[in-house]
Design a protein around this motif. Structure first.
Motif, PDB file in Angstrom:
ATOM      1  N   SER A   2       0.833  -1.197   0.000  1.00  0.00           N
ATOM      2  CA  SER A   2       0.000   0.000   0.000  1.00  0.00           C
ATOM      3  C   SER A   2       0.868   1.248   0.000  1.00  0.00           C
ATOM      4  O   SER A   2       2.022   1.239   0.418  1.00  0.00           O
ATOM      5  CB  SER A   2      -0.940  -0.002   1.196  1.00  0.00           C
ATOM      6  OG  SER A   2      -0.208   0.050   2.388  1.00  0.00           O
ATOM      7  N   LYS A  34      -6.276   5.920  -3.032  1.00  0.00           N
ATOM      8  CA  LYS A  34      -5.448   5.444  -4.136  1.00  0.00           C
ATOM      9  C   LYS A  34      -5.774   3.985  -4.439  1.00  0.00           C
ATOM     10  O   LYS A  34      -5.937   3.590  -5.596  1.00  0.00           O
ATOM     11  CB  LYS A  34      -3.963   5.609  -3.787  1.00  0.00           C
ATOM     12  CG  LYS A  34      -3.006   4.970  -4.762  1.00  0.00           C
ATOM     13  CD  LYS A  34      -2.911   5.747  -6.049  1.00  0.00           C
ATOM     14  CE  LYS A  34      -1.819   5.161  -6.921  1.00  0.00           C
ATOM     15  NZ  LYS A  34      -1.692   5.838  -8.171  1.00  0.00           N
ATOM     16  N   ARG A  35      -5.887   3.174  -3.395  1.00  0.00           N
ATOM     17  CA  ARG A  35      -6.203   1.752  -3.573  1.00  0.00           C
ATOM     18  C   ARG A  35      -7.573   1.587  -4.225  1.00  0.00           C
ATOM     19  O   ARG A  35      -7.748   0.768  -5.117  1.00  0.00           O
ATOM     20  CB  ARG A  35      -6.149   1.039  -2.239  1.00  0.00           C
ATOM     21  CG  ARG A  35      -6.501  -0.441  -2.355  1.00  0.00           C
ATOM     22  CD  ARG A  35      -6.233  -1.167  -1.092  1.00  0.00           C
ATOM     23  NE  ARG A  35      -4.790  -1.370  -0.992  1.00  0.00           N
ATOM     24  CZ  ARG A  35      -4.201  -1.951   0.026  1.00  0.00           C
ATOM     25  NH1 ARG A  35      -4.906  -2.373   1.056  1.00  0.00           N
ATOM     26  NH2 ARG A  35      -2.903  -2.115   0.040  1.00  0.00           N
TER      27      ARG A  35
END
Length: 153
Positions: A2, A34-35
């Motif tokens: 991550s 973002k993920r």
């Protein structure tokens, strides 16, 4: 692996300026956003539109966009809509989220968009009506998000 959160809250600017900076950063803010791959694409006082380009990682076992993705978009639209009304130095936190799944989004859906509109506000809290739609205009979910507005520190 991550990616850490890179977007920083600037206590000297109001929420609309923060949203403008977030939109300029796109999905380059790091962390969960973002993920997830979602980012605001339109903002004005009391309103936000958030977009997500669907990829295979958003799918569940039965070939649909996972409900958690939809819930995250409702939450994101709620928080971002309230962000648009913040004064410099204020922050926010979601206090509750209610939603109803109305239609499934197949995992081959190209894009989801969530909108959030502030329907109530006072000095300490706000309520947002939120909705998620597919790129074909199908309403996937509707919800409300309660948000606490935290005082300037």
């Amino acid at each position: 692996m991550s990616e850490p959160v890179r977007f920083k809250l600037d206590p000297t600017v109001d929420g609309l300026e923060l949203l403008d900076r977030w939109m300029a950063a796109g999905d380059g803010v790091g962390g969960f956003l973002k993920r997830l791959g979602s980012h605001p694409v339109e903002a004005r006082e009391g309103f936000v539109r958030v977009a997500l380009d669907v990829d295979p990682g958003h799918a569940n076992f039965i070939g649909l966009v996972h409900g958690g993705v939809t819930a995250a978009m409702i939450d994101m639209a709620g928080g971002a809509a309230v962000m648009s009304i913040l004064r410099p130095g204020q922050t926010l936190v979601t206090t509750d989220l209610n939603m109803r799944f109305l239609n499934a989004a197949p995992s081959d859906t190209a894009r989801l968009e969530a909108t959030g509109t502030v329907t109530y506000r006072d000095e300490r809290k706000a309520v947002v009506a939120a909705e998620v739609r597919t790129d074909a205009g199908i309403v996937v979910a509707q919800g409300t998000v309660g948000v606490a507005i935290r005082a300037v520190r």
